[in-house]
Design a protein around this motif. Structure first.
Motif, PDB file in Angstrom:
ATOM      1  N   TYR A  50       0.832  -1.194   0.000  1.00  0.00           N
ATOM      2  CA  TYR A  50       0.000   0.000   0.000  1.00  0.00           C
ATOM      3  C   TYR A  50       0.871   1.250   0.000  1.00  0.00           C
ATOM      4  CZ  TYR A  50      -4.141  -2.787   0.653  1.00  0.00           C
ATOM      5  OH  TYR A  50      -5.148  -3.670   0.447  1.00  0.00           O
ATOM      6  N   PRO A  51       0.359   2.357  -0.567  1.00  0.00           N
ATOM      7  CA  PRO A  51       1.155   3.598  -0.582  1.00  0.00           C
ATOM      8  C   PRO A  51       1.452   4.076   0.845  1.00  0.00           C
ATOM      9  CG  PRO A  51      -0.789   3.775  -2.004  1.00  0.00           C
ATOM     10  CD  PRO A  51      -0.941   2.507  -1.235  1.00  0.00           C
ATOM     11  N   ASP A  52       2.601   4.708   1.000  1.00  0.00           N
ATOM     12  CA  ASP A  52       2.977   5.296   2.287  1.00  0.00           C
ATOM     13  C   ASP A  52       3.002   6.809   2.082  1.00  0.00           C
ATOM     14  OD1 ASP A  52       4.209   6.321   4.510  1.00  0.00           O
ATOM     15  OD2 ASP A  52       5.779   4.782   4.613  1.00  0.00           O
ATOM     16  N   ASN A  53       1.995   7.483   2.619  1.00  0.00           N
ATOM     17  CA  ASN A  53       1.834   8.903   2.338  1.00  0.00           C
ATOM     18  C   ASN A  53       2.867   9.791   3.039  1.00  0.00           C
ATOM     19  OD1 ASN A  53      -0.229   8.187   0.706  1.00  0.00           O
ATOM     20  ND2 ASN A  53      -1.882   8.844   2.071  1.00  0.00           N
ATOM     21  N   LYS A  54       3.733   9.187   3.843  1.00  0.00           N
ATOM     22  CA  LYS A  54       4.788   9.984   4.482  1.00  0.00           C
ATOM     23  C   LYS A  54       5.982  10.169   3.549  1.00  0.00           C
ATOM     24  CE  LYS A  54       5.055   7.508   8.396  1.00  0.00           C
ATOM     25  NZ  LYS A  54       3.911   6.607   8.178  1.00  0.00           N
ATOM     26  N   LEU A  55       6.022   9.363   2.508  1.00  0.00           N
ATOM     27  CA  LEU A  55       7.168   9.431   1.587  1.00  0.00           C
ATOM     28  C   LEU A  55       6.887  10.412   0.443  1.00  0.00           C
ATOM     29  CD1 LEU A  55       7.943   5.601   1.300  1.00  0.00           C
ATOM     30  CD2 LEU A  55       9.047   7.282   2.793  1.00  0.00           C
ATOM     31  N   THR A  56       7.949  10.839  -0.221  1.00  0.00           N
ATOM     32  CA  THR A  56       7.747  11.682  -1.407  1.00  0.00           C
ATOM     33  C   THR A  56       7.183  10.812  -2.535  1.00  0.00           C
ATOM     34  OG1 THR A  56       9.897  11.243  -2.402  1.00  0.00           O
ATOM     35  CG2 THR A  56       9.784  13.076  -0.820  1.00  0.00           C
ATOM     36  N   TYR A  57       6.765  11.486  -3.588  1.00  0.00           N
ATOM     37  CA  TYR A  57       6.156  10.781  -4.725  1.00  0.00           C
ATOM     38  C   TYR A  57       7.062   9.658  -5.245  1.00  0.00           C
ATOM     39  CZ  TYR A  57       3.790  10.485  -9.309  1.00  0.00           C
ATOM     40  OH  TYR A  57       3.117  10.071 -10.432  1.00  0.00           O
ATOM     41  N   THR A  58       8.328  10.017  -5.496  1.00  0.00           N
ATOM     42  CA  THR A  58       9.239   9.027  -6.087  1.00  0.00           C
ATOM     43  C   THR A  58       9.643   7.968  -5.065  1.00  0.00           C
ATOM     44  OG1 THR A  58      10.029  10.842  -7.447  1.00  0.00           O
ATOM     45  CG2 THR A  58      11.314   8.825  -7.524  1.00  0.00           C
ATOM     46  N   GLU A  59       9.889   8.400  -3.818  1.00  0.00           N
ATOM     47  CA  GLU A  59      10.226   7.422  -2.765  1.00  0.00           C
ATOM     48  C   GLU A  59       9.095   6.421  -2.580  1.00  0.00           C
ATOM     49  OE1 GLU A  59      12.904  10.169   0.300  1.00  0.00           O
ATOM     50  OE2 GLU A  59      10.757   9.954   0.599  1.00  0.00           O
ATOM     51  N   ASN A  60       7.887   6.947  -2.592  1.00  0.00           N
ATOM     52  CA  ASN A  60       6.724   6.089  -2.396  1.00  0.00           C
ATOM     53  C   ASN A  60       6.624   5.034  -3.497  1.00  0.00           C
ATOM     54  OD1 ASN A  60       4.256   5.193  -1.346  1.00  0.00           O
ATOM     55  ND2 ASN A  60       3.116   6.564  -2.691  1.00  0.00           N
ATOM     56  N   PHE A  61       6.901   5.457  -4.721  1.00  0.00           N
ATOM     57  CA  PHE A  61       6.869   4.494  -5.831  1.00  0.00           C
ATOM     58  C   PHE A  61       7.919   3.403  -5.618  1.00  0.00           C
ATOM     59  CE2 PHE A  61       8.502   3.483 -10.226  1.00  0.00           C
ATOM     60  CZ  PHE A  61       7.526   2.533 -10.483  1.00  0.00           C
ATOM     61  N   LEU A  62       9.141   3.827  -5.263  1.00  0.00           N
ATOM     62  CA  LEU A  62      10.205   2.837  -5.063  1.00  0.00           C
ATOM     63  C   LEU A  62       9.859   1.909  -3.896  1.00  0.00           C
ATOM     64  CD1 LEU A  62      13.339   5.084  -5.730  1.00  0.00           C
ATOM     65  CD2 LEU A  62      12.450   3.235  -7.171  1.00  0.00           C
ATOM     66  N   ALA A  63       9.239   2.459  -2.866  1.00  0.00           N
ATOM     67  CA  ALA A  63       8.844   1.625  -1.724  1.00  0.00           C
ATOM     68  C   ALA A  63       7.792   0.589  -2.147  1.00  0.00           C
ATOM     69  CB  ALA A  63       8.306   2.504  -0.600  1.00  0.00           C
ATOM     70  N   MET A  64       6.827   1.033  -2.962  1.00  0.00           N
ATOM     71  CA  MET A  64       5.789   0.080  -3.414  1.00  0.00           C
ATOM     72  C   MET A  64       6.388  -0.995  -4.323  1.00  0.00           C
ATOM     73  SD  MET A  64       2.334   2.320  -4.027  1.00  0.00           S
ATOM     74  CE  MET A  64       3.012   3.596  -5.051  1.00  0.00           C
ATOM     75  N   MET A  65       7.474  -0.651  -4.992  1.00  0.00           N
ATOM     76  CA  MET A  65       8.157  -1.631  -5.855  1.00  0.00           C
ATOM     77  C   MET A  65       8.932  -2.655  -5.037  1.00  0.00           C
ATOM     78  SD  MET A  65       7.910  -1.234  -9.219  1.00  0.00           S
ATOM     79  CE  MET A  65       9.318  -2.169  -9.758  1.00  0.00           C
ATOM     80  N   TRP A  66       9.733  -2.178  -4.063  1.00  0.00           N
ATOM     81  CA  TRP A  66      10.771  -3.033  -3.475  1.00  0.00           C
ATOM     82  C   TRP A  66      10.541  -3.467  -2.040  1.00  0.00           C
ATOM     83  CZ3 TRP A  66      12.377  -3.932  -7.957  1.00  0.00           C
ATOM     84  CH2 TRP A  66      12.810  -2.965  -8.850  1.00  0.00           C
TER      85      TRP A  66
END
Ligand code: CMC
Length: 422
Positions: A185-201
């Motif tokens: 799930y998305p983590d709204n505490k992260l920036t847009y790009t960080e959040n994408f990388l987090a959802m990936m990895w």
């Protein structure tokens, strides 16, 4: 010297002097002279399909500016979300506008559970993530039927927000589904790009924090891909949008256009090409085969740039930074040598063929851990604000529906032949 051209129809002797405005002449004015005769331009190489105030591209001099700001300055100082705002609304946002915009995008990252459980899980296990993303973008229109109201600016803003914020969620979901990993799930505490990388990895960490150098590099690559005036996918967005289709359907069509290897699929094709070349000694024979017409040097050439693509230069700089973190790709040396040989070869020089944005992006994505079939997905996330800015501009321009003409070259009239007589 008057800034005009004179058109004469030698069949009728009719003539008109037509003003050249901003480097273009109006087809409406030409049509008044040559009624019933069409200008033949199958791939629109000589056609300006619209006026636009979004992106300024000077292909002869290798210049690219969004709303007047040079791409080099935006890549160095801005962020992808700020560039989205700039493209969409014409100005860099002040602090208050930034806060609202980032908040709005961040809080639309979640998607309906049915989308994940029923829709995404319905794909075959080896479905290409681009096919999944394209279908998922189209499917969003069924969740937000109010998006059809394309002339309400408030409604438009909401759908624009959704498309920008949900892109990374859908992209990461497509990837996780393709490797059988649970959705993050998305983590709204992260920036847009960080959040994408987090959802990936992300695997089991409570909070996944990507390496800041990699997050920054990806953000820069998204900026570089954010718009490129009337390219194939943006033109698709505008053509479909001109029928007043909702933005999800139009963006799905634009995604389909981007999927092709001549457009967004080129970065994937570059890696295949470098892998096929495999070693130094195969580079020269490969270049010879291209010159003999046995395929193309992928990542080279551009319809508009007849100089070094300014984005390619920035990508190359980012590649150095990324490789310091990830270690160098073994394909990099082949790419560098290939570029050097091509840039000094008469075939490429005489045709003004230079590296384009895709020549090095694939190597960066690969070093970051993205599988090849995700490369065009990353391009889609980056290009989304450009598509939407053009879609919005088109609606504000109140353009007529896109409807070119054709030169009919088929057979003349003939009578129907019954099946038994054929
Ligand atoms: N390798 C070898 N020869 C080429 C290449 C290439 N990559 N690109 C163009 N040529 C040649 C082409 O064969 C033609 O030669 P000739 O005049 O002897 O027939 C001449 O250069 C002009 O080519 P064209 O096909 O008229 O050019 P175009 O404007 O229609 O095509 C292009 C533009 C990007 C489709 C083409 O350069 C290409 O296929 N490049 C490889 C794919 C690629 O890297 N695409 C990414 C584009 S940048 C990202 C994006 O915006 O999507």
């Amino acid at each position: 010297m008057p800034e005009t051209v004179t058109i004469t129809d030698n069949r009728t002797g009719e003539s008109a002097e037509i003003p050249i405005e901003n480097g273009g002449i109006s087809m409406n004015e030409i049509q008044k002279v040559i009624r019933g005769t069409w200008v033949v331009d199958p791939s629109f190489g000589g056609t300006a399909s619209t006026e636009s105030a979004i992106t300024d591209l000077d292909g002869l001099n290798g210049i690219l500016r969004y709303r007047g700001y040079p791409i080099e300055q935006l890549a160095e100082h801005s962020t992808f979300l700020e560039v989205c705002y700039l493209l969409l609304f014409g100005e860099l946002p002040n602090q208050e506008q930034t806060d609202v915009w980032v908040h709005d995008v961040t809080f639309h990252t979640f998607i309906h559970e049915n989308m994940r459980k029923r829709f995404m899980e319905g794909f075959h296990h080896d479905a290409h993530p681009m096919g999944m993303l394209m279908s998922a973008i189209a499917a969003l229109s069924t969740f937000y039927p109010e998006a059809k109201d394309v002339f309400d600016p408030h409604n438009r803003y909401k759908q624009i927000n959704r498309l920008i914020s949900k892109g990374p969620t859908l992209a990461a979901m497509a990837y996780r589904a393709s490797i059988g990993m649970p959705f993050v799930y998305p983590d709204n505490k992260l920036t847009y790009t960080e959040n994408f990388l987090a959802m990936m990895w992300k695997i089991a960490e409570p909070t996944y924090r990507p390496d800041p150098v990699l997050a920054k590099a990806l953000d820069v690559l998204l900026i570089l891909h954010a718009d490129h005036e009337q390219n194939c996918s943006t033109t698709t967005m505008r053509v479909v949008g001109s029928s007043h289709a909702d933005p999800f359907s139009s963006a799905a069509a634009a995604t389909a256009a981007l999927y092709g290897p001549r457009h967004g699929g080129a970065n994937e094709a570059v890696i295949h090409m470098l892998e096929d070349i495999g070693s130094y000694e195969n580079i020269e024979p490969f270049v010879e085969s291209v010159k003999n017409g046995e395929g193309r040097l992928m990542g080279f050439g551009h319809r508009v740039y007849k100089a070094y693509d300014p984005r390619a230069r920035i990508v190359k700089e980012q590649a150095d930074k990324v490789f310091e973190v990830t270690g160098k790709s073994p394909l990099l040396d082949i790419a560098l040598k290939l570029e050097e040989i091509a840039l000094n070869d008469e075939y490429f020089k005489s045709r003004n063929l230079y590296p384009n944005v895709d020549f090095y992006t694939g190597l960066i994505y690969q070093a970051m851990g993205f599988p090849m079939d995700m490369f065009t997905v990353l391009f889609t996330i980056g290009r989304m604000p450009g598509w939407l800015a053009h879609w919005q501009e088109l609606l504000e321009q109140e353009q007529r529906i896109s409807r070119p003409r054709q030169i009919y070259t088929g057979v003349g009239v003939r009578d129907y032949v019954p099946l038994a007589d054929r």
